[in-house]
Design an enzyme around this catalytic site. Sequence first.
Site, PDB file in Angstrom:
ATOM      1  N   HIS A   1     -12.787   7.793  -1.907  1.00  0.00           N
ATOM      2  CA  HIS A   1     -11.465   7.695  -1.292  1.00  0.00           C
ATOM      3  C   HIS A   1     -11.017   6.242  -1.191  1.00  0.00           C
ATOM      4  O   HIS A   1     -11.808   5.337  -1.335  1.00  0.00           O
ATOM      5  CB  HIS A   1     -11.437   8.355   0.100  1.00  0.00           C
ATOM      6  CG  HIS A   1     -12.177   7.605   1.160  1.00  0.00           C
ATOM      7  ND1 HIS A   1     -13.461   7.904   1.520  1.00  0.00           N
ATOM      8  CD2 HIS A   1     -11.808   6.563   1.943  1.00  0.00           C
ATOM      9  CE1 HIS A   1     -13.853   7.085   2.475  1.00  0.00           C
ATOM     10  NE2 HIS A   1     -12.873   6.250   2.746  1.00  0.00           N
TER      11      HIS A   1
ATOM     12  N   GLU B   1       2.092   4.191  -7.460  1.00  0.00           N
ATOM     13  CA  GLU B   1       2.500   4.241  -8.864  1.00  0.00           C
ATOM     14  C   GLU B   1       2.477   5.693  -9.320  1.00  0.00           C
ATOM     15  O   GLU B   1       1.485   6.390  -9.149  1.00  0.00           O
ATOM     16  CB  GLU B   1       1.537   3.429  -9.731  1.00  0.00           C
ATOM     17  CG  GLU B   1       1.871   3.491 -11.210  1.00  0.00           C
ATOM     18  CD  GLU B   1       0.849   2.794 -12.096  1.00  0.00           C
ATOM     19  OE1 GLU B   1       1.203   2.474 -13.232  1.00  0.00           O
ATOM     20  OE2 GLU B   1      -0.296   2.570 -11.636  1.00  0.00           O
TER      21      GLU B   1
ATOM     22  N   HIS C   1      -1.823  -1.116  -5.275  1.00  0.00           N
ATOM     23  CA  HIS C   1      -1.174   0.186  -5.273  1.00  0.00           C
ATOM     24  C   HIS C   1      -2.185   1.313  -5.439  1.00  0.00           C
ATOM     25  O   HIS C   1      -3.323   1.079  -5.813  1.00  0.00           O
ATOM     26  CB  HIS C   1      -0.120   0.277  -6.385  1.00  0.00           C
ATOM     27  CG  HIS C   1      -0.693   0.269  -7.767  1.00  0.00           C
ATOM     28  ND1 HIS C   1      -0.971  -0.889  -8.439  1.00  0.00           N
ATOM     29  CD2 HIS C   1      -1.044   1.279  -8.595  1.00  0.00           C
ATOM     30  CE1 HIS C   1      -1.472  -0.593  -9.628  1.00  0.00           C
ATOM     31  NE2 HIS C   1      -1.537   0.722  -9.746  1.00  0.00           N
TER      32      HIS C   1
END
Length: 123
Positions: free
Chosen positions: A5, A117, A71
């Site tokens: 994660h 993104e 990102h």
Amino acid sequence: MDLIHTCLNVADADRSVEFYTTQLGFEESWSFVTADGQTENRYVAADNGVELQLSETEGETEFEQGTAWDHVAVGVEDVDEAFERIDHHGVVKEPGDQPEAGARTAFVEDPDGHVVELVQSLD
């Protein structure tokens, strides 16, 4: 080694979970509160099992987006459709082809200003 994660600090976990589940198709997977009761951690999972940890700490509502973080990339079937559909909180980069990466991409912000993104394969 597997990616498990990525943790994002957020001002409002409910708002962030809603963004990632309703706008990007993640599913809420689990949660826990720290022993001191100050931080709520909620997880949302992509179809491939990789999770985002959305961490809300009491009293923390503004975050500096440092240079070490850039990102989160999310695969979508159609970048243009996703870009138009998503209730994003800022446009970083409009949809466009990135032939060198073999993808069409766009960049938007989530409710806390994290850059997401959107990636569509050109294949």
